[in-house]
Design a protein around this motif. Sequence first.
Motif, PDB file in Angstrom:
ATOM      1  N   SER A   9       0.835  -1.212   0.000  1.00 38.69           N
ATOM      2  CA  SER A   9       0.000   0.000   0.000  1.00 38.69           C
ATOM      3  C   SER A   9       0.864   1.254   0.000  1.00 38.69           C
ATOM      4  CB  SER A   9      -0.927   0.012   1.216  1.00 38.69           C
ATOM      5  OG  SER A   9      -1.868  -1.036   1.130  1.00 38.69           O
ATOM      6  N   LEU A  67      -5.349   4.245  -2.973  1.00 39.80           N
ATOM      7  CA  LEU A  67      -5.710   2.943  -2.421  1.00 39.80           C
ATOM      8  C   LEU A  67      -7.192   2.667  -2.630  1.00 39.80           C
ATOM      9  CD1 LEU A  67      -3.803   2.901   0.990  1.00 39.80           C
ATOM     10  CD2 LEU A  67      -3.058   2.038  -1.230  1.00 39.80           C
ATOM     11  N   ASP A 125      -7.466  -2.530  -0.581  1.00 40.98           N
ATOM     12  CA  ASP A 125      -6.117  -2.268  -0.065  1.00 40.98           C
ATOM     13  C   ASP A 125      -6.173  -1.873   1.410  1.00 40.98           C
ATOM     14  OD1 ASP A 125      -4.801  -2.504  -2.630  1.00 40.98           O
ATOM     15  OD2 ASP A 125      -5.511  -0.480  -3.111  1.00 40.98           O
TER      16      ASP A 125
END
Length: 163
Positions: free
Chosen positions: A39, A49, A53
């Motif tokens: 990430s 993201l 994620d």
Amino acid sequence: MVILVMGVSGSGKSTIGQLLAESLHWQFSDADAFHASESIAKMQKNIPLLDSDRMPWLMQLQKAIDNWLKTDQNVVLACSALKDSYRQLLWRDPQQMRLVYLKGPEKLIQQRLQSRYNHFMSADLLDTQLDSLEEPKTALYVDISDSPLEIVAQIQTYLQLQP
């Protein structure tokens, strides 16, 4: 007790969270430390993201909060917590948690992000954060235009916490 200091990147979560924790002699934790390396790599490449994620990150934060509350630790947690669904996952015990929302003008936040060095979150991702932001319905709203020490004093006064 856990005080969750939330807001978009550049709103001052880490700065205010650290100062607040120091003034109260509490622990400070930054949710950024819970992100998976994948990430962080995405954010460094200016890739926003996805919820998928964020889910492992949120689950790690949830475990940490549960542990802090179970062991009666006082912690100030700096965490973006942009969406209501994220806050619902993190919100463990309303009697032992408080939510502080750092809010300010986009121009000020952009300026802060552009002057920041050595942080994985790019100023280019601010728009995606603002698009994702769901302002909390129940929180202490704090204007980030004030000085950090004034902001900490406002939080302490509102939450009736003595340094």
